[in-house]
Design a protein around this motif. Structure first.
Motif, PDB file in Angstrom:
ATOM      1  N   ALA A   1       4.021   1.556  -8.901  1.00 16.72           N
ATOM      2  CA  ALA A   1       2.915   2.505  -8.934  1.00 16.72           C
ATOM      3  C   ALA A   1       1.599   1.815  -8.608  1.00 16.72           C
ATOM      4  CB  ALA A   1       2.837   3.169 -10.315  1.00 16.72           C
ATOM      5  N   ALA A   2       1.431   0.599  -9.114  1.00 14.11           N
ATOM      6  CA  ALA A   2       0.204  -0.138  -8.843  1.00 14.11           C
ATOM      7  C   ALA A   2       0.051  -0.432  -7.353  1.00 14.11           C
ATOM      8  CB  ALA A   2       0.192  -1.440  -9.640  1.00 14.11           C
ATOM      9  N   GLU A   3       1.152  -0.788  -6.691  1.00 15.09           N
ATOM     10  CA  GLU A   3       1.080  -1.040  -5.249  1.00 15.09           C
ATOM     11  C   GLU A   3       0.766   0.236  -4.476  1.00 15.09           C
ATOM     12  OE1 GLU A   3       4.461  -3.079  -3.698  1.00 15.09           O
ATOM     13  OE2 GLU A   3       4.181  -4.840  -4.983  1.00 15.09           O
ATOM     14  N   VAL A   4       1.298   1.367  -4.918  1.00 20.64           N
ATOM     15  CA  VAL A   4       0.952   2.634  -4.266  1.00 20.64           C
ATOM     16  C   VAL A   4      -0.544   2.863  -4.347  1.00 20.64           C
ATOM     17  CG1 VAL A   4       1.206   5.139  -4.371  1.00 20.64           C
ATOM     18  CG2 VAL A   4       3.209   3.683  -4.702  1.00 20.64           C
ATOM     19  N   VAL A   5      -1.107   2.701  -5.547  1.00 19.54           N
ATOM     20  CA  VAL A   5      -2.548   2.896  -5.742  1.00 19.54           C
ATOM     21  C   VAL A   5      -3.344   1.950  -4.862  1.00 19.54           C
ATOM     22  CG1 VAL A   5      -4.436   2.688  -7.399  1.00 19.54           C
ATOM     23  CG2 VAL A   5      -2.304   3.796  -8.082  1.00 19.54           C
ATOM     24  N   ASP A   6      -2.977   0.678  -4.854  1.00 19.54           N
ATOM     25  CA  ASP A   6      -3.720  -0.305  -4.066  1.00 19.54           C
ATOM     26  C   ASP A   6      -3.649   0.000  -2.578  1.00 19.54           C
ATOM     27  OD1 ASP A   6      -4.476  -1.607  -6.334  1.00 19.54           O
ATOM     28  OD2 ASP A   6      -3.173  -3.353  -6.065  1.00 19.54           O
ATOM     29  N   ALA A   7      -2.464   0.408  -2.085  1.00 15.30           N
ATOM     30  CA  ALA A   7      -2.307   0.677  -0.654  1.00 15.30           C
ATOM     31  C   ALA A   7      -3.129   1.888  -0.228  1.00 15.30           C
ATOM     32  CB  ALA A   7      -0.834   0.899  -0.323  1.00 15.30           C
ATOM     33  N   VAL A   8      -3.080   2.947  -1.024  1.00 18.25           N
ATOM     34  CA  VAL A   8      -3.845   4.152  -0.690  1.00 18.25           C
ATOM     35  C   VAL A   8      -5.338   3.874  -0.789  1.00 18.25           C
ATOM     36  CG1 VAL A   8      -4.355   6.527  -1.372  1.00 18.25           C
ATOM     37  CG2 VAL A   8      -1.992   5.707  -1.382  1.00 18.25           C
TER      38      VAL A   8
ATOM     39  N   ASP B   1      -8.117   4.117   2.202  1.00 19.68           N
ATOM     40  CA  ASP B   1      -9.285   4.992   2.043  1.00 19.68           C
ATOM     41  C   ASP B   1     -10.577   4.215   2.259  1.00 19.68           C
ATOM     42  OD1 ASP B   1      -7.749   7.209   1.515  1.00 19.68           O
ATOM     43  OD2 ASP B   1      -7.964   7.098  -0.672  1.00 19.68           O
ATOM     44  N   GLU B   2     -10.648   3.024   1.701  1.00 20.83           N
ATOM     45  CA  GLU B   2     -11.866   2.218   1.847  1.00 20.83           C
ATOM     46  C   GLU B   2     -12.080   1.792   3.288  1.00 20.83           C
ATOM     47  OE1 GLU B   2     -11.274  -0.889  -0.984  1.00 20.83           O
ATOM     48  OE2 GLU B   2     -11.938   0.342  -2.691  1.00 20.83           O
ATOM     49  N   ALA B   3     -10.973   1.655   4.046  1.00 25.45           N
ATOM     50  CA  ALA B   3     -11.085   1.287   5.462  1.00 25.45           C
ATOM     51  C   ALA B   3     -11.315   2.502   6.354  1.00 25.45           C
ATOM     52  CB  ALA B   3      -9.824   0.553   5.901  1.00 25.45           C
ATOM     53  N   GLY B   4     -11.314   3.686   5.758  1.00 30.96           N
ATOM     54  CA  GLY B   4     -11.519   4.912   6.540  1.00 30.96           C
ATOM     55  C   GLY B   4     -10.320   5.314   7.361  1.00 30.96           C
TER      56      GLY B   4
ATOM     57  N   ARG C   1      -1.518   8.445  13.380  1.00 30.13           N
ATOM     58  CA  ARG C   1      -2.577   7.467  13.618  1.00 30.13           C
ATOM     59  C   ARG C   1      -3.230   7.098  12.290  1.00 30.13           C
ATOM     60  NH1 ARG C   1      -0.217   7.842  17.376  1.00 30.13           N
ATOM     61  NH2 ARG C   1       0.458   5.923  16.371  1.00 30.13           N
ATOM     62  N   GLY C   2      -2.646   6.164  11.612  1.00 27.62           N
ATOM     63  CA  GLY C   2      -3.155   5.730  10.323  1.00 27.62           C
ATOM     64  C   GLY C   2      -2.093   4.931   9.600  1.00 27.62           C
ATOM     65  N   THR C   3      -2.180   4.906   8.265  1.00 31.50           N
ATOM     66  CA  THR C   3      -1.280   4.117   7.433  1.00 31.50           C
ATOM     67  C   THR C   3      -0.276   5.023   6.735  1.00 31.50           C
ATOM     68  OG1 THR C   3      -2.947   2.408   7.017  1.00 31.50           O
ATOM     69  CG2 THR C   3      -1.137   2.583   5.438  1.00 31.50           C
ATOM     70  N   VAL C   4       0.998   4.706   6.886  1.00 32.68           N
ATOM     71  CA  VAL C   4       2.047   5.356   6.113  1.00 32.68           C
ATOM     72  C   VAL C   4       2.326   4.484   4.891  1.00 32.68           C
ATOM     73  CG1 VAL C   4       4.479   5.997   6.034  1.00 32.68           C
ATOM     74  CG2 VAL C   4       3.124   6.518   8.065  1.00 32.68           C
ATOM     75  N   VAL C   5       2.181   5.074   3.720  1.00 35.34           N
ATOM     76  CA  VAL C   5       2.514   4.375   2.480  1.00 35.34           C
ATOM     77  C   VAL C   5       3.858   4.897   2.001  1.00 35.34           C
ATOM     78  CG1 VAL C   5       1.860   3.914   0.088  1.00 35.34           C
ATOM     79  CG2 VAL C   5       0.088   4.073   1.868  1.00 35.34           C
ATOM     80  N   ARG C   6       4.872   4.047   2.055  1.00 34.24           N
ATOM     81  CA  ARG C   6       6.216   4.425   1.604  1.00 34.24           C
ATOM     82  C   ARG C   6       6.346   4.128   0.113  1.00 34.24           C
ATOM     83  NH1 ARG C   6      11.497   3.656   4.793  1.00 34.24           N
ATOM     84  NH2 ARG C   6      11.811   5.619   3.695  1.00 34.24           N
ATOM     85  N   VAL C   7       6.605   5.161  -0.655  1.00 34.17           N
ATOM     86  CA  VAL C   7       6.705   5.019  -2.102  1.00 34.17           C
ATOM     87  C   VAL C   7       8.111   4.534  -2.449  1.00 34.17           C
ATOM     88  CG1 VAL C   7       6.496   6.190  -4.313  1.00 34.17           C
ATOM     89  CG2 VAL C   7       5.009   6.852  -2.406  1.00 34.17           C
TER      90      VAL C   7
END
Length: 359
Positions: A39-46, A50-53, A73-79
């Motif tokens: 869960a912590a890695e999910v939070v950090d990745a998202v 977000d901070e990088a826009g 066109r962006g980041t896929v966060v795989r949970v």
């Protein structure tokens, strides 16, 4: 279970195809993929995206999503977070706490193996646990709303983790919630209340009761109900099998339409049409019945035969191995238009459409 402020870096890769991450095997590449194993890695990745826009697509099992051929066109966060815990409550019921990245059918199997009934009717549904409250997943007379206690969420606007958000705040409805079709929050953890004991939920679905030789409302051993549900789902091509193109789908592509009582189709063409009472003097209709009686048989082919309705269930739109998202959406549009023309009922897609829409 508070989420740690600091997590180990998640695994990352660039320009990775999304198609293999989905049950449809469709979708172009993502600019970047991050696999988050807690869960912590999910939070950090998202949070980092977000901070990088960067746009973010949070993806679990990819079972209820249709991704554009152009990709994302962006980041896929795989949970990919793991963890399951049970605790007996004072009233004898069982609190089941599950991390969002746990495979849903594995969760159901585990509870049944531990002698805990309640979730067995939701057997065989693909995807990860975190998606179940978003969609208010349901099947064979049971839905997540019946058992959900609360969830832990990452609130992207506030950049904080909200723990124990009650089910009552999630706006759970027929295959929907306030979390669906929005990226405002990410589910990190889910809690369910199981009644305790090995008995199933009361059998509400006539087809399942008949398969078990039981009466509606009766309880049976949860293990027996799970086995019967899996058999029924397999007969409809709704259990994943990499070797079977009839299972290369997003499950039911259209939800059963809910219409005002005065808008229920009539006439000789609708004799025998299934219908069920819904809230506020509304009526739920069978999307499968409407599709079949609008002239679309099982196996009906889309563009070039690259996609088709399942040979076992008309609600599943399948990739026959070399289809594209454009092909699939063209078939969906054909079906939707046919039902609207024949019955005046507008069907709505159940999967989340990412970077694409029905033409």
């Amino acid at each position: 279970m508070p989420v740690p402020e600091v997590a180990a870096p998640a695994r990352q890769s660039a320009q990775q195809p999304i198609a293999p991450m989905t049950t449809l095997r469709l979708g172009g590449p993502a600019d970047r993929v991050v696999v988050a194993s807690s869960a912590a890695e999910v939070v950090d990745a998202v949070r980092a995206a977000d901070e990088a826009g960067e746009p973010v697509l949070v993806l679990g099992g990819g079972s209820n999503v249709v991704v554009a051929d152009a990709g994302f066109r962006g980041t896929v966060v795989r949970v990919a977070s793991r963890g399951l815990d049970t605790a007996i409550r004072p009233d004898g019921s069982v609190l089941l706490t599950v991390e969002a990245g746990e495979d849903w059918d594995d969760v159901v199997a585990t509870t049944v193996d531990r002698g805990l009934g309640g979730l067995e009717c939701l057997s065989g549904i693909p995807g990860r646990t975190g998606a179940t409250p978003v969609q208010n997943v349901g099947a064979y007379g049971v839905e997540v709303a019946d058992l959900l206690v609360d969830v832990d969420l990452y609130d992207r606007a506030a950049r904080t983790v909200r723990e124990h958000v009650p089910a009552a705040e999630l706006g759970l409805g027929y295959r929907t919630s306030v979390l669906k079709n929005t990226d405002a929050a990410v589910v990190l953890r889910v809690r369910f209340a199981l009644p305790g004991g090995p008995g199933s939920a009361p059998l509400r679905y006539p087809e399942l009761a008949a398969a078990l030789g039981a009466r509606q409302g009766q309880r049976v051993p949860a293990a027996s109900a799970r086995a019967a549900v899996l058999d029924l789902r397999r007969s409809k091509g709704m259990v994943l099998d990499a070797a079977d193109h009839d299972t290369w789908s997003a499950g039911s592509f259209f939800t059963n339409p809910v219409v005002d009582a005065g808008a229920v189709p009539g006439g000789p063409d609708t004799e025998g049409m299934p219908r069920w009472p819904a809230a506020s003097d509304r009526v739920k209709l069978s999307a499968a019945w409407l599709i079949q009686h609008a002239g679309f048989a099982r196996g009906h082919a889309g563009p070039g035969g690259r996609v088709a309705l399942s040979g076992r269930h008309v609600l599943a739109l399948t990739n026959r191995g070399d289809g594209t998202t454009e092909d699939l959406l063209a078939l969906a549009a054909e079906v939707r238009a046919g039902v609207l023309d024949r019955f005046g009922v507008d069907l709505h897609p159940e999967p989340v459409l990412v970077g694409c829409r029905l033409p």
